[in-house]
Design a protein around this motif. Structure first.
Motif, mmCIF file in Angstrom:
data_model
loop_
_atom_site.group_PDB
_atom_site.id
_atom_site.type_symbol
_atom_site.label_atom_id
_atom_site.label_comp_id
_atom_site.label_asym_id
_atom_site.label_seq_id
_atom_site.Cartn_x
_atom_site.Cartn_y
_atom_site.Cartn_z
ATOM 1 N N PRO A 1 0.748 -0.918 -0.350
ATOM 2 C CA PRO A 1 -0.403 0.083 0.028
ATOM 3 C C PRO A 1 0.917 0.860 0.026
ATOM 4 C CG PRO A 1 -0.451 -0.713 1.879
ATOM 5 C CD PRO A 1 1.064 -2.136 1.467
ATOM 6 N N THR A 2 0.128 2.190 0.290
ATOM 7 C CA THR A 2 1.478 3.647 0.187
ATOM 8 C C THR A 2 1.151 3.626 1.142
ATOM 9 O OG1 THR A 2 -0.277 4.210 -1.370
ATOM 10 C CG2 THR A 2 1.136 6.046 -0.548
ATOM 11 N N HIS A 3 -0.185 3.663 2.529
ATOM 12 C CA HIS A 3 0.846 4.597 3.462
ATOM 13 C C HIS A 3 0.306 2.646 4.487
ATOM 14 C CE1 HIS A 3 0.923 8.271 2.174
ATOM 15 N NE2 HIS A 3 1.867 8.508 2.957
ATOM 16 N N LEU A 4 1.000 2.533 5.390
ATOM 17 C CA LEU A 4 0.799 1.891 6.822
ATOM 18 C C LEU A 4 0.946 1.631 7.955
ATOM 19 C CD1 LEU A 4 -0.983 -1.210 5.782
ATOM 20 C CD2 LEU A 4 0.948 -1.781 5.753
ATOM 21 N N ILE A 5 0.212 1.751 9.006
ATOM 22 C CA ILE A 5 0.718 1.670 10.239
ATOM 23 C C ILE A 5 -0.066 -0.124 11.442
ATOM 24 C CG2 ILE A 5 -0.005 2.451 12.407
ATOM 25 C CD1 ILE A 5 -1.468 5.425 10.846
ATOM 26 N N LYS A 6 1.417 0.018 11.370
ATOM 27 C CA LYS A 6 0.833 -1.391 12.541
ATOM 28 C C LYS A 6 1.877 -1.036 13.451
ATOM 29 C CE LYS A 6 0.348 -4.061 9.393
ATOM 30 N NZ LYS A 6 -0.524 -5.362 9.233
ATOM 31 N N THR A 7 1.709 -2.038 14.740
ATOM 32 C CA THR A 7 2.357 -1.607 15.596
ATOM 33 C C THR A 7 3.199 -2.834 16.825
ATOM 34 O OG1 THR A 7 -0.233 -1.839 16.879
ATOM 35 C CG2 THR A 7 1.166 -2.647 18.362
ATOM 36 N N ARG A 8 4.078 -2.586 16.802
ATOM 37 C CA ARG A 8 4.934 -3.678 17.439
ATOM 38 C C ARG A 8 4.361 -4.815 17.240
ATOM 39 N NH1 ARG A 8 7.909 -0.917 22.681
ATOM 40 N NH2 ARG A 8 5.756 -0.053 23.014
ATOM 41 N N GLY A 9 5.638 -6.051 17.186
ATOM 42 C CA GLY A 9 5.469 -7.414 17.233
ATOM 43 C C GLY A 9 4.689 -7.731 15.946
ATOM 44 N N GLN A 10 3.790 -7.083 15.364
ATOM 45 C CA GLN A 10 3.334 -7.921 14.147
ATOM 46 C C GLN A 10 4.241 -7.585 12.837
ATOM 47 O OE1 GLN A 10 0.278 -4.404 13.170
ATOM 48 N NE2 GLN A 10 -1.049 -6.145 14.733
ATOM 49 N N GLN A 11 3.713 -8.271 11.653
ATOM 50 C CA GLN A 11 4.234 -8.716 10.815
ATOM 51 C C GLN A 11 3.756 -8.018 9.822
ATOM 52 O OE1 GLN A 11 2.555 -10.899 8.056
ATOM 53 N NE2 GLN A 11 4.052 -10.876 6.880
ATOM 54 N N VAL A 12 4.600 -7.448 8.602
ATOM 55 C CA VAL A 12 3.358 -6.533 7.697
ATOM 56 C C VAL A 12 4.066 -7.414 6.025
ATOM 57 C CG1 VAL A 12 5.827 -4.768 6.873
ATOM 58 C CG2 VAL A 12 2.831 -4.440 7.082
ATOM 59 N N THR A 13 3.293 -7.036 5.482
ATOM 60 C CA THR A 13 3.830 -7.181 3.702
ATOM 61 C C THR A 13 4.034 -6.547 2.700
ATOM 62 O OG1 THR A 13 3.765 -9.324 4.057
ATOM 63 C CG2 THR A 13 3.132 -9.280 2.042
ATOM 64 N N LEU A 14 4.941 -5.558 2.173
ATOM 65 C CA LEU A 14 4.381 -4.703 1.256
ATOM 66 C C LEU A 14 5.010 -5.461 0.067
ATOM 67 C CD1 LEU A 14 6.688 -2.536 3.102
ATOM 68 C CD2 LEU A 14 4.887 -2.821 3.215
ATOM 69 N N ARG A 15 4.136 -4.502 -1.139
ATOM 70 C CA ARG A 15 4.292 -5.442 -2.848
ATOM 71 C C ARG A 15 4.825 -4.571 -3.687
ATOM 72 N NH1 ARG A 15 0.065 -7.220 0.360
ATOM 73 N NH2 ARG A 15 -0.494 -9.630 0.308
ATOM 74 N N CYS A 16 5.238 -5.328 -5.045
ATOM 75 C CA CYS A 16 5.781 -4.143 -5.812
ATOM 76 C C CYS A 16 5.620 -4.887 -6.921
ATOM 77 C CB CYS A 16 7.607 -3.764 -5.089
ATOM 78 S SG CYS A 16 8.372 -3.720 -6.597
ATOM 79 N N SER A 17 5.034 -4.195 -8.384
ATOM 80 C CA SER A 17 5.175 -4.561 -9.156
ATOM 81 C C SER A 17 5.896 -3.834 -10.259
ATOM 82 C CB SER A 17 4.117 -4.194 -9.728
ATOM 83 O OG SER A 17 2.894 -5.098 -9.506
ATOM 84 N N PRO A 18 6.790 -4.741 -11.225
ATOM 85 C CA PRO A 18 8.684 -3.836 -11.965
ATOM 86 C C PRO A 18 7.667 -3.244 -12.474
ATOM 87 C CG PRO A 18 8.271 -6.390 -11.967
ATOM 88 C CD PRO A 18 7.046 -5.922 -10.826
ATOM 89 N N LYS A 19 8.357 -2.464 -13.496
ATOM 90 C CA LYS A 19 8.306 -2.388 -14.304
ATOM 91 C C LYS A 19 8.096 -3.290 -15.821
ATOM 92 C CE LYS A 19 10.158 1.588 -17.596
ATOM 93 N NZ LYS A 19 8.754 2.347 -18.437
ATOM 94 N N SER A 20 7.238 -2.979 -16.750
ATOM 95 C CA SER A 20 7.129 -3.687 -17.716
ATOM 96 C C SER A 20 8.725 -4.510 -18.429
ATOM 97 C CB SER A 20 6.264 -3.632 -18.340
ATOM 98 O OG SER A 20 6.171 -4.276 -19.868
ATOM 99 N N GLY A 21 9.060 -5.113 -18.255
ATOM 100 C CA GLY A 21 10.097 -5.990 -19.275
ATOM 101 C C GLY A 21 11.459 -5.659 -18.069
ATOM 102 N N HIS A 22 11.111 -5.346 -16.408
ATOM 103 C CA HIS A 22 12.150 -5.788 -15.929
ATOM 104 C C HIS A 22 12.279 -7.126 -15.352
ATOM 105 C CE1 HIS A 22 12.875 -1.072 -15.820
ATOM 106 N NE2 HIS A 22 13.121 -1.468 -16.378
#
Lengths: 110, 113
Positions: free
Chosen positions: A8-29
């Motif tokens: 996501p653009t922004h994310l708020i989490k608490t200590r001890g939690q887990q987080v997953t961030l996502r990325c889609s590359p530029k076409s062809g990369h």
């Protein structure tokens, strides 16, 4: 042609939690790199994925892990979050040394 | 070890003045790449230039110019006739054949109207 996208653009989490961030590359990369940028600092290299394997890694603990999918998109996972993990997380995709950065995900750990 | 040093933490100039951002790098590799990125308040890194270690020609792009000197391991960036829109944090960076980018700590540039 879409550039590098992150969610996501922004994310708020608490200590001890887990987080997953996502990325889609530029076409062809085919290569995706992740960077952490703490406030007032330059981005620091976390790791790089190529052909679904971690190709190289910066000086980050094992709490930081990643994955690359067959379509070259990637995820960054952070376990057991610490306050110090609060930062802008940037994804960059590349093909033959031309790296393009996404807009980043701003993670706040409270 | 690779390292990029941007000694200027913050610079303020009045609009239309010229300003030079300094960058000094360290590497043992003979093949490497040097970059400059601009980071406006929105946070996205905007690519400005990439030079390889074998090309010491200076480059000019509009109001931007870059001076690469291997003898002093420097890759300085000059903005001519600065504008308020140039206000941002500028990062100098270095990468080797492994494609990992090492960034400096950045120079925050304020262009005052």
């Amino acid at each position: 042609d879409a550039g590098v996208t992150q969610s996501p653009t922004h994310l708020i989490k608490t200590r001890g939690q887990q987080v997953t961030l996502r990325c889609s590359p530029k076409s062809g990369h085919d290569t995706v790199s992740w960077y952490q940028q703490a406030l007032g600092q330059g981005p620091q290299f976390i790791f790089q994925y190529y052909e679904e394997e971690e190709r190289q890694r910066g000086n980050f603990p094992d709490r930081f892990s990643g994955h690359q999918f067959p379509n070259y998109s990637s995820e960054l996972n952070v376990n057991a979050l610490l306050l110090g993990d609060s930062a802008l997380y940037l994804c960059a995709s590349s093909l033959m040394y031309e790296q393009y950065f996404g807009p980043g995900t701003r993670l706040t750990v409270t | 070890a690779q390292k990029v040093t941007q000694a200027q933490t913050e610079i303020s100039v009045v609009e239309k003045e010229d300003v030079t951002l300094d960058c000094v790098y360290e590497t043992r590799d003979t093949t490497y790449y040097l970059f400059w990125y601009k980071q406006p308040p929105s946070g996205e890194l905007v690519f400005l230039i990439r030079r390889n270690s074998f090309d010491e020609q200076n480059e000019i792009s509009g109001r931007y110019s870059w001076n690469f000197q291997k003898s002093t391991s420097s890759f300085n960036f000059t903005i001519t006739a600065s504008q308020v829109v140039d206000s941002a944090v500028y990062f100098c960076a270095l990468s080797d054949k492994d494609d990992k980018i090492i960034f400096g700590k950045g120079t925050r540039l304020h262009i005052l109207p």
